[in-house]
Design a protein around this motif. Structure first.
Motif, PDB file in Angstrom:
ATOM      1  N   VAL A 267       0.833  -1.201   0.000  1.00 41.49           N
ATOM      2  CA  VAL A 267       0.000   0.000   0.000  1.00 41.49           C
ATOM      3  C   VAL A 267       0.874   1.260   0.000  1.00 41.49           C
ATOM      4  O   VAL A 267       0.614   2.216  -0.729  1.00 41.49           O
ATOM      5  CB  VAL A 267      -0.957   0.007   1.206  1.00 41.49           C
ATOM      6  CG1 VAL A 267      -1.722   1.309   1.279  1.00 41.49           C
ATOM      7  CG2 VAL A 267      -1.920  -1.164   1.095  1.00 41.49           C
TER       8      VAL A 267
ATOM      9  N   ILE B 240       2.268   1.703  -3.522  1.00 44.16           N
ATOM     10  CA  ILE B 240       1.242   2.058  -4.513  1.00 44.16           C
ATOM     11  C   ILE B 240       0.886   3.535  -4.379  1.00 44.16           C
ATOM     12  O   ILE B 240       0.802   4.264  -5.362  1.00 44.16           O
ATOM     13  CB  ILE B 240      -0.028   1.188  -4.352  1.00 44.16           C
ATOM     14  CG1 ILE B 240       0.235  -0.235  -4.858  1.00 44.16           C
ATOM     15  CG2 ILE B 240      -1.187   1.784  -5.150  1.00 44.16           C
ATOM     16  CD1 ILE B 240      -0.957  -1.158  -4.740  1.00 44.16           C
ATOM     17  N   THR B 241       0.700   3.985  -3.138  1.00 42.73           N
ATOM     18  CA  THR B 241       0.321   5.387  -2.979  1.00 42.73           C
ATOM     19  C   THR B 241       1.478   6.322  -3.362  1.00 42.73           C
ATOM     20  O   THR B 241       1.253   7.440  -3.789  1.00 42.73           O
ATOM     21  CB  THR B 241      -0.139   5.708  -1.544  1.00 42.73           C
ATOM     22  OG1 THR B 241       0.622   4.897  -0.651  1.00 42.73           O
ATOM     23  CG2 THR B 241      -1.592   5.401  -1.369  1.00 42.73           C
TER      24      THR B 241
ATOM     25  N   MET C  83       3.236   5.790  -5.853  1.00 42.27           N
ATOM     26  CA  MET C  83       3.290   5.778  -7.309  1.00 42.27           C
ATOM     27  C   MET C  83       2.508   6.935  -7.909  1.00 42.27           C
ATOM     28  O   MET C  83       2.570   7.199  -9.106  1.00 42.27           O
ATOM     29  CB  MET C  83       2.686   4.468  -7.856  1.00 42.27           C
ATOM     30  CG  MET C  83       3.674   3.304  -7.956  1.00 42.27           C
ATOM     31  SD  MET C  83       2.776   1.743  -8.084  1.00 42.27           S
ATOM     32  CE  MET C  83       1.837   2.020  -9.566  1.00 42.27           C
ATOM     33  N   LEU C  84       1.724   7.615  -7.073  1.00 40.71           N
ATOM     34  CA  LEU C  84       0.945   8.751  -7.578  1.00 40.71           C
ATOM     35  C   LEU C  84       1.852   9.720  -8.306  1.00 40.71           C
ATOM     36  O   LEU C  84       2.894  10.111  -7.790  1.00 40.71           O
ATOM     37  CB  LEU C  84       0.302   9.494  -6.397  1.00 40.71           C
ATOM     38  CG  LEU C  84      -1.050   9.018  -5.929  1.00 40.71           C
ATOM     39  CD1 LEU C  84      -1.427   9.763  -4.665  1.00 40.71           C
ATOM     40  CD2 LEU C  84      -2.082   9.241  -7.006  1.00 40.71           C
TER      41      LEU C  84
ATOM     42  N   VAL D 282     -17.968  -2.494  -1.717  1.00 38.63           N
ATOM     43  CA  VAL D 282     -17.680  -1.208  -2.349  1.00 38.63           C
ATOM     44  C   VAL D 282     -18.780  -0.851  -3.335  1.00 38.63           C
ATOM     45  O   VAL D 282     -19.343   0.244  -3.302  1.00 38.63           O
ATOM     46  CB  VAL D 282     -16.327  -1.266  -3.102  1.00 38.63           C
ATOM     47  CG1 VAL D 282     -16.116   0.006  -3.913  1.00 38.63           C
ATOM     48  CG2 VAL D 282     -15.199  -1.459  -2.120  1.00 38.63           C
ATOM     49  N   LEU D 283     -19.108  -1.810  -4.230  1.00 36.52           N
ATOM     50  CA  LEU D 283     -20.097  -1.532  -5.266  1.00 36.52           C
ATOM     51  C   LEU D 283     -21.499  -1.413  -4.690  1.00 36.52           C
ATOM     52  O   LEU D 283     -22.228  -0.459  -4.977  1.00 36.52           O
ATOM     53  CB  LEU D 283     -20.060  -2.653  -6.309  1.00 36.52           C
ATOM     54  CG  LEU D 283     -18.772  -2.680  -7.122  1.00 36.52           C
ATOM     55  CD1 LEU D 283     -18.566  -4.032  -7.749  1.00 36.52           C
ATOM     56  CD2 LEU D 283     -18.796  -1.596  -8.176  1.00 36.52           C
TER      57      LEU D 283
ATOM     58  N   THR E 257     -22.000   1.724  -2.816  1.00 32.23           N
ATOM     59  CA  THR E 257     -22.107   2.886  -3.695  1.00 32.23           C
ATOM     60  C   THR E 257     -23.521   3.011  -4.257  1.00 32.23           C
ATOM     61  O   THR E 257     -24.103   4.097  -4.277  1.00 32.23           O
ATOM     62  CB  THR E 257     -21.110   2.760  -4.856  1.00 32.23           C
ATOM     63  OG1 THR E 257     -19.856   2.390  -4.332  1.00 32.23           O
ATOM     64  CG2 THR E 257     -20.989   4.059  -5.615  1.00 32.23           C
TER      65      THR E 257
ATOM     66  N   ILE F 252     -14.352   4.677   0.797  1.00 35.63           N
ATOM     67  CA  ILE F 252     -13.250   4.631  -0.162  1.00 35.63           C
ATOM     68  C   ILE F 252     -13.622   5.367  -1.447  1.00 35.63           C
ATOM     69  O   ILE F 252     -12.873   6.195  -1.959  1.00 35.63           O
ATOM     70  CB  ILE F 252     -12.864   3.168  -0.469  1.00 35.63           C
ATOM     71  CG1 ILE F 252     -12.245   2.513   0.773  1.00 35.63           C
ATOM     72  CG2 ILE F 252     -11.894   3.097  -1.634  1.00 35.63           C
ATOM     73  CD1 ILE F 252     -11.901   1.066   0.583  1.00 35.63           C
ATOM     74  N   VAL F 253     -14.809   5.041  -1.978  1.00 36.39           N
ATOM     75  CA  VAL F 253     -15.214   5.666  -3.243  1.00 36.39           C
ATOM     76  C   VAL F 253     -15.314   7.182  -3.099  1.00 36.39           C
ATOM     77  O   VAL F 253     -14.824   7.937  -3.942  1.00 36.39           O
ATOM     78  CB  VAL F 253     -16.546   5.054  -3.734  1.00 36.39           C
ATOM     79  CG1 VAL F 253     -17.074   5.826  -4.929  1.00 36.39           C
ATOM     80  CG2 VAL F 253     -16.345   3.597  -4.097  1.00 36.39           C
TER      81      VAL F 253
ATOM     82  N   ILE G 129     -11.911   8.638  -2.915  1.00 43.85           N
ATOM     83  CA  ILE G 129     -11.276   8.691  -4.230  1.00 43.85           C
ATOM     84  C   ILE G 129     -11.785   9.903  -5.002  1.00 43.85           C
ATOM     85  O   ILE G 129     -11.012  10.639  -5.618  1.00 43.85           O
ATOM     86  CB  ILE G 129     -11.552   7.391  -5.013  1.00 43.85           C
ATOM     87  CG1 ILE G 129     -10.763   6.223  -4.407  1.00 43.85           C
ATOM     88  CG2 ILE G 129     -11.172   7.557  -6.486  1.00 43.85           C
ATOM     89  CD1 ILE G 129     -11.107   4.878  -4.998  1.00 43.85           C
TER      90      ILE G 129
ATOM     91  N   PHE H  69      -6.281  10.691  -0.599  1.00 46.13           N
ATOM     92  CA  PHE H  69      -5.598   9.404  -0.673  1.00 46.13           C
ATOM     93  C   PHE H  69      -5.176   8.856   0.671  1.00 46.13           C
ATOM     94  O   PHE H  69      -4.969   7.660   0.825  1.00 46.13           O
ATOM     95  CB  PHE H  69      -4.400   9.496  -1.615  1.00 46.13           C
ATOM     96  CG  PHE H  69      -4.830   9.755  -3.020  1.00 46.13           C
ATOM     97  CD1 PHE H  69      -5.563   8.787  -3.706  1.00 46.13           C
ATOM     98  CD2 PHE H  69      -4.537  10.945  -3.661  1.00 46.13           C
ATOM     99  CE1 PHE H  69      -5.991   9.017  -4.994  1.00 46.13           C
ATOM    100  CE2 PHE H  69      -4.965  11.169  -4.956  1.00 46.13           C
ATOM    101  CZ  PHE H  69      -5.692  10.208  -5.629  1.00 46.13           C
TER     102      PHE H  69
ATOM    103  N   VAL I 276      -7.953   6.721   1.603  1.00 48.69           N
ATOM    104  CA  VAL I 276      -7.961   5.500   0.789  1.00 48.69           C
ATOM    105  C   VAL I 276      -6.915   4.522   1.301  1.00 48.69           C
ATOM    106  O   VAL I 276      -7.190   3.358   1.576  1.00 48.69           O
ATOM    107  CB  VAL I 276      -7.688   5.836  -0.697  1.00 48.69           C
ATOM    108  CG1 VAL I 276      -7.631   4.551  -1.518  1.00 48.69           C
ATOM    109  CG2 VAL I 276      -8.761   6.761  -1.240  1.00 48.69           C
TER     110      VAL I 276
ATOM    111  N   VAL J 170      -7.862   0.947   3.058  1.00 56.15           N
ATOM    112  CA  VAL J 170      -7.492  -0.283   2.369  1.00 56.15           C
ATOM    113  C   VAL J 170      -6.647  -1.170   3.267  1.00 56.15           C
ATOM    114  O   VAL J 170      -6.865  -2.377   3.368  1.00 56.15           O
ATOM    115  CB  VAL J 170      -6.749   0.051   1.058  1.00 56.15           C
ATOM    116  CG1 VAL J 170      -6.092  -1.185   0.500  1.00 56.15           C
ATOM    117  CG2 VAL J 170      -7.717   0.630   0.048  1.00 56.15           C
TER     118      VAL J 170
END
Lengths: 343, 320, 297
Positions: free
Chosen positions: B23, B26-27, B29-30, B255-256, B259, B270-271, B274, B279, B282, B286
């Motif tokens: 994690v 990845i963050t 990598m922004l 998540v879905l 939403t 999270i959504v 985002i 971040f 997020v 996560v």
């Protein structure tokens, strides 16, 4: 003449797979006498196991069906019983033990659990009383420290001990009949004798009769009073054990006796001394089912199925050549041509 | 058992460490300065510099990583810019809501899926079996966000029976709470229900063919007991694994569903984060979900041992 | 120079192989469900390839005078969306996105995952331990969550969606292949080959890879279904392909906002996803049963 407690008459069992119908058991009849043991012998596929499982109506209903015959126990035809009535027979009047004790006990329940549920399925006992009975049973079948062992799982037992547990479960409700389907085949040779001795002991002690399914004639000599030789779903010879031993009448039985000498341990291999393999039972067999493997086959054997006849009292055989002279001649030849049989 | 538990908990540590690393990187990598991205295009250079300082972005990378790890261990997730409150509070506020949703879905799935699978196996190759098998295949293929939208369309918009957004409160009575829960939990339950039915069916079929089932019948037990005691307990082992996996998927898969139904859980958090380009929220949410996921898998392993005494988890073979 | 015997043997082998293949395809097609799945997949592939010929309108052509039309109105087979774009044509073009992302992402996951699994399982020891810990770490994220997080960082776009979903697919393939390698590695004939002095690479590619291929194909097929759902999910959340590209997921999201006025868009785009995924799953089930009924996937 002892009284018979179980009468199987003209039993027919068919297996269905798609459009193919296999007649696994084709007109088997026999009678089991009180306090006597009967041995059913034959190669795998001869229908001996199917016959045994059919008695308790345990053949898989999705693929197999008992299409005819009667199984009379105490004047009742088991094939006509409701499922509910049949359940009262299973494990109570007739019990069964199977070939491989490592797969026939449920791995996720303790031995005690599996014993107690059997007892309580048929007897009105409290849990405590049932447990006491279970411990007695384990002791009866020679399991040391039964109070401790009762809480263990099957995988914590050795193969021989597991089969002892199976026997304890089978005997839980004092059945009059025990069906043993190859009870020693999966065990070590050293353990086999122990289990057989145990069964023999218990049979005498508990006053019951055993139907012993086996491919091993040695087991039959040891244990049984009557013997039934099956081939291709039919009885080809039945007799008292000593009669059959001294005077076998069917060429197939001769082959079985021969193979006994070679002591094949593998129940699935075709008999060492009889070349060829049994006929495909999904086809109608016109003549004698053994004809293709019989060294003495004549024209009549190809065209006409031999009936089961009794040339001497209590000794039946399904073969066309049964007069004294014919038989002698053929046996004579058999010993002369022994090589052809044995090859 | 104690030793096994201890060992499994020890094994969690490297996994969690890896999770944190993944994690973190990845963050990182922004593209560009995360502080600038989070503050948005209108932010002034001073604001960005100040926020970078606050996030520790000016430190060397390894320092940043260890600070971040230290904070994780202290359960200090920092502050959310967009929500203007500590992220730990935010998570603790939302997490129970997701759990409620996931558990309801799991209950539905077990109540419907398991009996359906048993029934299909018992009636193998009958119409009922085909019906259940077909339905469960459609179920596992279901895009649940679509199902959610359709449920909302039919039961809320057209029929007006059930609310399709938000979460009810027990303060307004049980019905308020339940009525809000029904649609999202049905949507979320669809895939696990279908999957349970499929798994139970196939493992029951496998189990029924075992010798010990013949033994159980030969003992004169009732068919009900043969199936529901002897077969089911053996067939449950694969179900347990999948249940654990599914429960963790439900937490994430929510998540879905969350939403669609505006269910105020972790997924919606999270959504929304985002969308607000928050971040930090997020990242920490996560991580939190990943930890829960790993812990659930541990619990499943332990249950596994309880259900199946044959598995010796003290050896290295156990613990899938 | 080959001897006659060798040639005969080769012929015999070829014959046996052909026979095996034949029975495999026959098994597969005799399964009615698998055949149905295959038909659905073929229709999907043909639609994707011939999209320009099948579509009745350009997929991105807007017409503000003809928004939210119902099915069949003014020449629009399935009506129009809120921008006046033809829904049918967008569904047709959407098949391309689903297929491209589905297949590419699985290929991505399969290639990297299998390589990791091969190396891990074959070498064992410390390298295996390290790789598996990383895989465990990746598996600690719910599948969709990992993709979501990656998409947020990478930004919208077709290529990024492939990467994000592909990465989430890596752990599954790595575990599968590692398991296969371990089970094949223990087999006797590998021991023999090794004792005969075969090189690592040769053992890997001559023995281990061919033996792992069947479960890999089944798993990959099922994964395509999952990847298509993932792409649709990402697009539904507004994290997938960039607008105005037609993706079933983004169409569903747009449709969601006009549910009352025009439920058609959301219904149809979702149905397209469902039927596609169902088709692939049907085919995958059949494939597994035909290859090896005992396969546990």
């Amino acid at each position: 003449m002892s009284e018979s407690i179980l009468n199987v008459k003209n039993l027919q069992v068919e297996f269905k797979s798609g459009s193919i119908i296999t007649r696994a058991v084709n007109g088997v009849s026999f009678a089991l006498n009180k306090n006597e043991n009967i041995g059913i012998v034959g190669e795998s596929g001869s229908g001996k196991s199917v016959t045994a499982t059919s008695i308790l109506r345990l053949i898989p209903s999705s693929s197999a069906k008992i299409t005819g015959g009667e199984i009379i126990l105490n004047g009742r035809d088991l094939l006509k019983l409701s499922n509910r009535e049949m359940r009262k027979v299973r494990g109570n009047e007739i019990s069964m033990i199977f070939q491989d004790p490592s797969t026939s006990l449920n791995p996720v329940f303790t031995v005690g659990n599996q014993l107690i549920e059997t007892i309580r399925a048929h007897k009105k006992l409290t849990k405590k009383e049932a447990k006491q009975r279970a411990i007695e049973l384990l002791e009866l079948v020679g399991i040391p420290a039964p109070e401790k062992r009762i809480n263990m799982y099957p995988h914590e037992f050795s193969g021989g001990m597991r089969q002892r547990v199976m026997i304890a479960i089978a005997l839980a409700c004092d059945p009059k009949i025990l069906i043993a389907d190859e009870p020693t085949t999966a065990l070590d040779v050293t353990v086999q004798a122990q289990i057989l001795n145990l069964m023999k002991d218990l049979q005498e002690k508990l006053d019951m009769s055993i139907i012993m399914i086996t491919h091993d004639l040695g087991v039959v000599w040891e244990m049984c009073d009557q013997i039934l030789v099956m081939y291709a779903g039919r009885v080809v010879e039945s007799a008292k054990v000593e009669d059959l031993y001294h005077n076998p009448l069917h060429p197939y039985t001769w082959g079985l006796l021969e193979s006994q000498i070679t002591e094949s341990q593998d129940s699935h291999a075709p008999l060492a001394s009889i070349p060829g393999s049994p006929p495909d039972l999904s086809y109608e067999i016109k003549g004698c089912p053994f004809v293709d493997r019989c060294p003495y086959a004549q024209d009549i054997c190809h065209n006409e199925a031999p009936k089961l006849i009794e040339p001497t009292e209590g000794h039946a055989v399904a073969c066309h050549f049964q007069t004294e002279t014919e038989k002698l001649e053929r046996r004579e030849n058999a010993y002369i041509n022994g090589d052809t049989i044995r090859s | 058992m104690k030793r096994f538990l201890f060992r499994r908990i020890l094994q969690l540590i490297p996994t969690l460490f890896i999770v944190a690393i993944i994690v973190f990187f990845i963050t990182r990598m922004l593209p560009g300065n995360p502080a600038a991205v989070m503050l948005g295009p209108q932010a002034s250079a001073e604001d960005i510099a100040a926020y970078s300082e606050q996030l520790g972005l000016n430190e060397p990378l390894h320092r940043q990583f260890f600070d971040y790890l230290g904070n994780l261990v202290k359960f200090d997730f920092g502050n959310s810019l967009s929500y203007n409150q500590p992220i730990a509070d935010l998570i603790m506020e939302r997490f129970p809501n997701t759990v409620i949703l996931a558990i309801s879905a799991l209950i539905i799935a077990v109540i419907i899926g398991v009996p359906a699978g048993i029934l299909a196996a018992k009636k193998q190759n009958t119409f009922l079996d085909y019906f259940i098998t077909t339905f469960s295949l459609v179920g596992v293929s279901m895009p649940i966000f679509w199902l959610g939208v359709m449920l909302a369309l039919y039961f809320s918009v057209n029929l007006g029976w059930l609310p399709s957004t938000g979460m009810g409160s027990l303060d307004n009575g049980l019905w308020d709470f339940l009525s809000h829960l029904i649609l999202p939990s049905i949507a979320l339950a669809t895939i696990p229900t279908a999957q349970f039915a499929r798994i139970i069916r196939s493992s029951m079929l496998e189990t029924i063919s075992h010798d010990y089932i013949k033994t159980a019948r030969s003992k004169g037990l009732r068919e009900f007991i043969v199936i529901n005691k002897h077969a089911l307990k053996n067939a449950l082992t694969p179900l347990l694994t999948v249940m654990g996996l599914q429960f963790s998927n439900l937490l994430g898969g929510a998540v879905l569903t969350e939403t669609i139904f505006s269910w105020p859980g972790m997924g919606l958090l999270i959504v929304n984060a985002i969308e607000k380009r928050d971040f930090v929220v997020v990242q920490n949410t996560v991580i939190f979900i990943a930890v829960i996921y790993v812990v659930i898998n541990l619990i499943v392993d332990v249950l596994y041992k309880v259900v199946n005494p044959k598995i010796n988890l003290d050896s290295d073979k156990g613990g899938a | 120079m080959k001897t006659m015997e060798e040639i005969e043997n080769a012929k015999e082998l070829q014959y046996l192989k052909a026979k095996k293949e034949q029975s495999f395809f026959r098994k597969l097609l005799r399964n009615r469900f698998a055949a149905l799945g295959l038909i659905i997949i073929l229709i999907l592939i043909l639609t994707a390839i011939f999209a320009p010929f099948i579509a009745t309108h350009p997929p991105n052509a807007m017409d503000v005078t003809k928004t939210l039309l119902g099915p069949g109105e003014s020449g629009h087979l399935l009506g129009t969306d809120s921008y006046g774009r033809d829904i049918f044509s967008r569904i047709v073009y959407g098949a391309r996105i689903s297929l491209i992302v589905g297949i590419a992402a699985v290929l991505f996951g399969a290639i990297f995952g299998s390589l990791l699994g091969l190396v891990s399982g074959y070498l064992g020891g410390r390298i295996d331990a390290i790789i598996m810990r990383i895989i465990d770490g990746m598996m600690a994220f719910p599948f969709i969550l990992l993709a979501i997080v990656l998409m947020t960082v990478l930004g919208q776009g077709l290529g990024n969606a492939v990467i994000a979903i592909g990465v989430s697919n890596i752990p599954g393939f790595a575990r599968l292949v590692r398991g296969q390698v371990l089970s094949v590695k223990e087999a006797d004939y590998i021991e023999v080959t090794r004792s005969l002095g075969a090189k690592h690479g040769r053992i890997l590619f001559r023995h281990i890879v061919p033996n792992s291929i069947a479960p890999l194909i089944v798993y990959a097929t099922m994964s395509v279904a999952g990847a298509i759902i993932s792409e649709a999910s990402l697009s539904f959340l507004g994290l997938g392909v960039q607008p105005p590209t037609a993706s079933w997921g983004s169409m569903l999201q747009e449709g969601k906002d006009f549910l009352v006025l025009s439920p058609g868009l959301a219904t149809i785009s979702g149905l397209a996803i469902l039927v596609t995924v169902l088709g692939i799953n049907l085919f995958g089930d059949g494939l597994r049963d035909a290859l090896d009924p005992k396969m546990k996937l």
